[in-house]
Design an enzyme around this catalytic site. Structure first.
Site, PDB file in Angstrom:
ATOM      1  N   LYS A  22     -27.252  31.814  47.036  1.00 54.85           N
ATOM      2  CA  LYS A  22     -26.601  30.720  46.267  1.00 54.85           C
ATOM      3  C   LYS A  22     -27.371  29.990  45.287  1.00 54.85           C
ATOM      4  O   LYS A  22     -26.968  29.225  44.216  1.00 54.85           O
ATOM      5  CB  LYS A  22     -26.476  29.588  47.486  1.00 54.85           C
ATOM      6  CG  LYS A  22     -26.017  28.065  47.060  1.00 54.85           C
ATOM      7  CD  LYS A  22     -26.597  27.100  47.864  1.00 54.85           C
ATOM      8  CE  LYS A  22     -27.906  26.739  48.122  1.00 54.85           C
ATOM      9  NZ  LYS A  22     -28.156  25.420  48.085  1.00 54.85           N
ATOM     10  N   ASN A  23     -28.917  29.723  45.289  1.00 52.15           N
ATOM     11  CA  ASN A  23     -29.663  29.398  44.439  1.00 52.15           C
ATOM     12  C   ASN A  23     -29.717  30.261  42.944  1.00 52.15           C
ATOM     13  O   ASN A  23     -30.200  29.715  42.001  1.00 52.15           O
ATOM     14  CB  ASN A  23     -31.105  29.247  44.811  1.00 52.15           C
ATOM     15  CG  ASN A  23     -31.272  28.043  45.868  1.00 52.15           C
ATOM     16  OD1 ASN A  23     -30.219  27.294  46.094  1.00 52.15           O
ATOM     17  ND2 ASN A  23     -32.229  28.107  46.699  1.00 52.15           N
ATOM     18  N   CYS A 116     -29.804  17.484  49.978  1.00 50.80           N
ATOM     19  CA  CYS A 116     -30.525  17.236  50.821  1.00 50.80           C
ATOM     20  C   CYS A 116     -31.698  16.217  51.004  1.00 50.80           C
ATOM     21  O   CYS A 116     -32.414  16.222  49.822  1.00 50.80           O
ATOM     22  CB  CYS A 116     -31.277  18.713  51.712  1.00 50.80           C
ATOM     23  SG  CYS A 116     -30.244  19.931  51.956  1.00 50.80           S
ATOM     24  N   ARG A 121     -37.382  14.483  44.696  1.00 53.93           N
ATOM     25  CA  ARG A 121     -37.227  16.111  43.953  1.00 53.93           C
ATOM     26  C   ARG A 121     -36.863  15.267  42.394  1.00 53.93           C
ATOM     27  O   ARG A 121     -35.717  15.190  42.111  1.00 53.93           O
ATOM     28  CB  ARG A 121     -36.437  16.766  44.174  1.00 53.93           C
ATOM     29  CG  ARG A 121     -36.684  17.539  45.565  1.00 53.93           C
ATOM     30  CD  ARG A 121     -35.932  18.621  46.111  1.00 53.93           C
ATOM     31  NE  ARG A 121     -34.700  18.025  46.496  1.00 53.93           N
ATOM     32  CZ  ARG A 121     -33.797  18.754  47.062  1.00 53.93           C
ATOM     33  NH1 ARG A 121     -34.046  20.297  46.869  1.00 53.93           N
ATOM     34  NH2 ARG A 121     -32.686  18.481  47.620  1.00 53.93           N
ATOM     35  N   ASP A 304     -38.537  27.013  51.410  1.00 54.71           N
ATOM     36  CA  ASP A 304     -37.120  27.103  52.077  1.00 54.71           C
ATOM     37  C   ASP A 304     -37.282  28.021  53.275  1.00 54.71           C
ATOM     38  O   ASP A 304     -36.346  28.161  54.204  1.00 54.71           O
ATOM     39  CB  ASP A 304     -35.986  27.703  51.270  1.00 54.71           C
ATOM     40  CG  ASP A 304     -35.663  26.793  50.354  1.00 54.71           C
ATOM     41  OD1 ASP A 304     -36.042  25.567  50.390  1.00 54.71           O
ATOM     42  OD2 ASP A 304     -34.718  27.032  49.207  1.00 54.71           O
ATOM     43  N   ARG A 397     -23.709  24.837  53.363  1.00 52.90           N
ATOM     44  CA  ARG A 397     -23.879  24.605  52.251  1.00 52.90           C
ATOM     45  C   ARG A 397     -24.933  25.914  51.823  1.00 52.90           C
ATOM     46  O   ARG A 397     -24.702  26.240  50.312  1.00 52.90           O
ATOM     47  CB  ARG A 397     -24.906  23.623  51.800  1.00 52.90           C
ATOM     48  CG  ARG A 397     -24.163  22.295  51.996  1.00 52.90           C
ATOM     49  CD  ARG A 397     -25.105  21.058  51.329  1.00 52.90           C
ATOM     50  NE  ARG A 397     -25.657  21.096  50.153  1.00 52.90           N
ATOM     51  CZ  ARG A 397     -26.945  21.283  50.054  1.00 52.90           C
ATOM     52  NH1 ARG A 397     -27.955  21.066  50.952  1.00 52.90           N
ATOM     53  NH2 ARG A 397     -27.495  21.630  48.845  1.00 52.90           N
TER      54      ARG A 397
END
Length: 417
Positions: A22-23, A116, A121, A304, A397
């Site tokens: 995803k990233n 999230c 951030r 993560d 997600r």
């Protein structure tokens, strides 16, 4: 609202295939804004965040299709430069359209992002970088507005490595006039994937994967076909799950080079880890050894994976110290693990002291963010009894078909709608 129910106590065994990252997919899709034509992306995971960025690009005027993990984006019809709040608020990665929009159209208006709740951030490094490239930045009523007749190359130094900041400025710089040098850049595999994709489109980029990235601006980019790299965090999640359940799992379609930090810590915990070109086998052991970890930018131990590894340390033989150095609010899952019998002491210095217990107990728990949800799944797989996890939309997600994948490995897990 969906929930996940897990009847724990089963060892995982079998094979699982890792989805696209995803990233990596999100910045690739955002990069299609730079192209007056159609780009094709393969191995795209079918996730909520992917559909969110598709809706965002379609609102800007792009034509998109998504079928069987292949997404096409035709950016020739993009006519709108505003990414609205209702489309941006659900996903922090939406900020990635800022650089491409101002690079191609000279004007962008993007809502401050959501995502999230794992701590602050800030996007200040994105904005100071764009200003260094010649953009005028205004922030008002919750929106960032950037204007520049033509971006101009510059030297940009990041105070700390930032993945989305590096990606945003790399995309902005490819169409800028002259040379841009990004110093103290993020080094993640997703950065390399984006740089490779932009190079396929005609960009001139060198140094991706190191702390210094150099971009020579070009007049325009051309359509390209790009394959999304495997998801290293999904890989790590299944690795830890195999170790935690004392299972034996072959993880296929992954890149072991991207997950070295997790491999080293799992080996230190006693798990047997066999590494092949595009697969990893993890065999759990009866007695898990306690291991200390500190989260660090790549190639260090990924933030993560901190929550998932904490779940494993909850059943280790001694006490482990987990230091979260990236985000200041990423121990929310610890309170939920304690509801399941974990012995965890938290300090104000973002340090968790985890004392292993003989077993975890099933309990109703609530996910607070994407990776916290994965840690609760691992805890549920370990625990005796039935665990019910609520707010699993966070998990949707970032993990594709997670219950189907775990069930194929022998887990007793189902979604309750």
């Amino acid at each position: 609202m969906d929930k996940i129910q897990i009847n724990g106590g089963r060892k995982l065994a079998g094979e699982v295939f890792i989805s696209g990252a995803k990233n990596a997919a999100l910045p690739l899709i955002a990069a299609s804004i730079l192209v007056d034509g159609t780009c094709e992306f393969t191995n795209v995971p079918d996730l909520i965040d992917i559909h969110s960025i598709r809706l965002l690009l379609e609102d800007l005027g792009a034509r998109c299709t998504f079928d069987n993990h292949v997404m096409t984006v035709d950016g020739s019809g993009i006519h709108k430069i505003e990414a609205e709040y209702d489309l941006v608020r659900k996903m922090r990665a939406s900020i990635l359209v800022l650089g491409p929009l101002v690079a191609r159209f000279g004007h962008a208006k993007v809502s401050l992002p959501g995502g999230c709740a794992i701590g602050a951030r800030p996007v200040n490094m994105h904005l100071t970088g764009l200003e260094a490239l010649g953009a005028k930045i205004d922030i008002y009523h919750g929106y960032i507005e950037a204007r520049a007749e033509k971006l101009t190359g510059s030297e940009i130094y990041f105070d700390t490595p930032t993945v989305t900041g590096t990606e945003n400025l790399m995309m902005a710089a490819v169409l800028a006039k002259g040379k841009t040098v990004l110093r103290n850049a993020a080094r993640e595999p997703e950065i390399v994937c984006l740089a490779d994709a932009l190079s396929r489109m005609g960009a001139k980029i060198s140094g991706a994967g190191s702390a210094i990235i150099t971009i020579e601006g070009v007049p325009h980019l051309s359509p390209a076909q790009v394959t999304v790299i495997p998801d290293r965090i999904e890989t790590g999640t299944f690795m830890v799950s195999a170790a935690a359940t004392r299972g034996n799992v072959l993880i296929k379609g992954c890149d072991p080079h991207h997950i070295g930090g997790v491999i080293n810590k799992l080996k230190a915990s006693g798990a047997e880890v066999e590494i092949y070109d595009d697969r990893i086998r993890v065999k759990g052991v009866e007695h898990v050894r306690s291991v200390d970890i500190t989260t660090l930018p790549y190639p260090g131990f990924p933030t993560d994976m901190q929550a998932q590894f904490m779940a494993l340390m909850c059943i280790a033989d001694s006490t482990s110290i987990i230091h979260e150095s990236i985000f200041e609010n990423r121990f929310i899952h610890a309170n939920e693990l304690m509801r399941m019998g974990a012995d965890i002491m938290l300090s104000r210095a973002n340090i968790a002291k985890v004392k292993g217990v003989a077993e975890l107990q099933a309990a109703p728990v609530m996910a607070s963010d994407l990776r916290a949800s994965a840690s609760l799944v691992i805890a549920g797989l370990i625990a005796k009894g039935t665990t019910l996890i609520s707010r699993v939309y966070h998990m949707d997600r970032g993990y594709e078909a997670i219950e189907e994948k775990f069930c194929a490995l022998g887990a007793d897990m189902q979604r309750i709608r």
